[in-house]
Design an enzyme around this catalytic site. Structure first.
Site, PDB file in Angstrom:
ATOM      1  N   ASP A 141      -6.381  -8.015   1.227  1.00 20.68           N
ATOM      2  CA  ASP A 141      -6.300  -9.363   1.401  1.00 20.68           C
ATOM      3  C   ASP A 141      -7.235  -9.259  -0.011  1.00 20.68           C
ATOM      4  O   ASP A 141      -6.727 -10.512  -0.849  1.00 20.68           O
ATOM      5  CB  ASP A 141      -7.023  -9.637   2.739  1.00 20.68           C
ATOM      6  CG  ASP A 141      -6.272  -9.836   3.814  1.00 20.68           C
ATOM      7  OD1 ASP A 141      -4.715  -9.610   4.076  1.00 20.68           O
ATOM      8  OD2 ASP A 141      -7.216 -10.037   4.881  1.00 20.68           O
ATOM      9  N   ASN A 154       0.738  -1.176  -0.123  1.00 17.27           N
ATOM     10  CA  ASN A 154       0.380  -0.335  -0.154  1.00 17.27           C
ATOM     11  C   ASN A 154       1.143   1.770  -0.185  1.00 17.27           C
ATOM     12  O   ASN A 154       2.338   1.254  -0.180  1.00 17.27           O
ATOM     13  CB  ASN A 154      -1.024   0.397   0.939  1.00 17.27           C
ATOM     14  CG  ASN A 154      -0.288  -0.296   2.669  1.00 17.27           C
ATOM     15  OD1 ASN A 154       1.037   0.487   2.772  1.00 17.27           O
ATOM     16  ND2 ASN A 154      -1.033  -0.728   3.656  1.00 17.27           N
ATOM     17  N   ARG A 155       0.501   2.339   0.000  1.00 18.49           N
ATOM     18  CA  ARG A 155       1.384   3.248  -0.133  1.00 18.49           C
ATOM     19  C   ARG A 155       1.719   4.194   0.951  1.00 18.49           C
ATOM     20  O   ARG A 155       3.351   3.868   0.695  1.00 18.49           O
ATOM     21  CB  ARG A 155       0.332   4.807  -0.099  1.00 18.49           C
ATOM     22  CG  ARG A 155      -0.745   4.798  -1.312  1.00 18.49           C
ATOM     23  CD  ARG A 155      -1.455   6.619  -0.838  1.00 18.49           C
ATOM     24  NE  ARG A 155      -2.164   6.611  -0.164  1.00 18.49           N
ATOM     25  CZ  ARG A 155      -3.043   7.015   0.275  1.00 18.49           C
ATOM     26  NH1 ARG A 155      -3.276   8.492  -1.089  1.00 18.49           N
ATOM     27  NH2 ARG A 155      -4.186   7.193   0.906  1.00 18.49           N
ATOM     28  N   ALA A 156       1.245   3.719   2.292  1.00 15.10           N
ATOM     29  CA  ALA A 156       2.564   3.421   3.645  1.00 15.10           C
ATOM     30  C   ALA A 156       4.605   2.497   3.471  1.00 15.10           C
ATOM     31  O   ALA A 156       4.722   2.896   3.512  1.00 15.10           O
ATOM     32  CB  ALA A 156       1.530   3.481   5.011  1.00 15.10           C
ATOM     33  N   GLU A 157       2.959   1.501   3.106  1.00 17.60           N
ATOM     34  CA  GLU A 157       4.305   0.325   2.578  1.00 17.60           C
ATOM     35  C   GLU A 157       5.514   0.555   1.675  1.00 17.60           C
ATOM     36  O   GLU A 157       6.812   0.075   2.619  1.00 17.60           O
ATOM     37  CB  GLU A 157       4.051  -1.218   2.157  1.00 17.60           C
ATOM     38  CG  GLU A 157       3.285  -1.744   3.732  1.00 17.60           C
ATOM     39  CD  GLU A 157       1.971  -2.367   3.033  1.00 17.60           C
ATOM     40  OE1 GLU A 157       1.549  -2.843   4.311  1.00 17.60           O
ATOM     41  OE2 GLU A 157       1.986  -2.963   2.274  1.00 17.60           O
TER      42      GLU A 157
END
Length: 310
Positions: free
Chosen positions: A261, A193-196
């Site tokens: 998921d 995701n964006r943060a990851e």
């Protein structure tokens, strides 16, 4: 489009499973002991979480799924076994008596999550080594592999798993965790995701800088593709053929927990069925739009997805 029957697709999922517990109740006052709401719990619910929720999503789409993981020899582990069996999932959960099954307890009041409490311990290397042997034995029977990393220690041998799966000619999809993606090198696709992604490549100011950084990471890791899920901005796929951007399709967002998921499960099923990247990403994006309209870790059924695609 006519949404196909996906029963021929066979997925093998390995990763960190957990039990998601929900306590639902009414909030009518603030505690006299501390400035916190008092929740009068009137019902509880238990759902498979982590890699087990990925498996549940695959099963809900009508595909065949086998799940490989580690649990503790405890009540939560046995509850997880029962829930997975009830969902028609073939689960091989190796017991590690030295650990407790990971449990995430969420307290919900007025349709909002007020508190989450986590219980977890890392599995032992002996149990993980046994799991690796079973993983190698199961590879010939699947079309694609999902490695669902929740940072709970269940994927200590992920590099070896990627090598084994790729040598067997299987696509490998990884849902990543942490700021070191080098362990995912050689996978088919990684889905941060964006943060990851930001934790790995740093910030970006616009889509062109995102594309540059994503493409550099894809090249460094030797991936076929990199999919970035971007919440209200939809998702972006970067692969050799260029970039594909999908706009978010959620009507109303209740809860984004578990949406990743659903994305990786849908993407894997579509690829295992033989769908090309653009269509697989489009369908995964629509599935995400359906699931964020539900509270808690939820799934999208084949029927719901077919209706949403019309």
């Amino acid at each position: 489009m006519h949404f196909p029957d996906l029963a021929t697709a066979k997925l093998l999922i390995v990763g960190d499973v957990m039990l998601d517990r929900y306590w639902f109740g009414e909030v009518t006052r603030i505690s006299p002991e501390a400035p916190v709401p008092v929740v009068k719990v009137d019902r509880s619910e238990e759902r498979p979480g982590g890699a087990a929720n990925v498996a549940r999503n695959v099963a809900a789409l009508g595909a065949q799924v086998a799940l490989l993981s580690v649990v503790g020899d405890d009540e939560a582990g046995r509850c997880l076994q029962r829930l997975l069996a009830a969902s028609g999932i073939e689960a091989s959960l190796h017991l590690d008596a030295a650990i407790s099954t990971t449990v995430k307890l969420r307290v919900i009041g007025r349709q909002q999550q007020l508190l989450r409490i986590d219980f977890e311990t890392l599995p032992s290397h002996e149990v993980l080594r046994t799991k690796l042997v079973e993983f190698a034995a199961r590879l010939p029977t699947c079309d694609a592999v999902i490695l669902s990393d929740y940072g709970k220690g269940g994927l200590a041998h992920i590099g070896e798993m990627i090598r084994l799966a790729r040598a067997a000619g299987k696509r490998v999809l990884v849902d990543p965790k942490g700021d070191d993606f080098s362990k995912y090198a050689g996978a088919t696709i990684v889905t941060p995701n964006r943060a990851e992604l930001r934790a790995v490549v740093g910030r970006w100011h616009d889509d062109s800088e995102l594309a540059y950084k994503a493409e550099a990471l894809r090249s460094d890791l030797g991936l076929e593709a990199l999919l970035v899920t971007r919440s209200e901005e939809g998702m972006s796929l970067f692969h050799a053929g260029g970039a594909i951007y999908e706009q978010a399709v959620a009507r109303e967002v209740f809860d984004v927990s578990g949406a990743g998921d659903t994305v990786i499960a849908t993407l894997a099923v579509m690829l295992a069925y033989g769908t090309a990247w653009p269509e697989a990403v489009r369908v995964a994006n629509v599935a995400a739009g359906v699931v964020v309209g539900k509270l808690g870790t939820a799934v999208v059924s084949h029927h719901e997805l077919a209706a949403a695609l019309k």
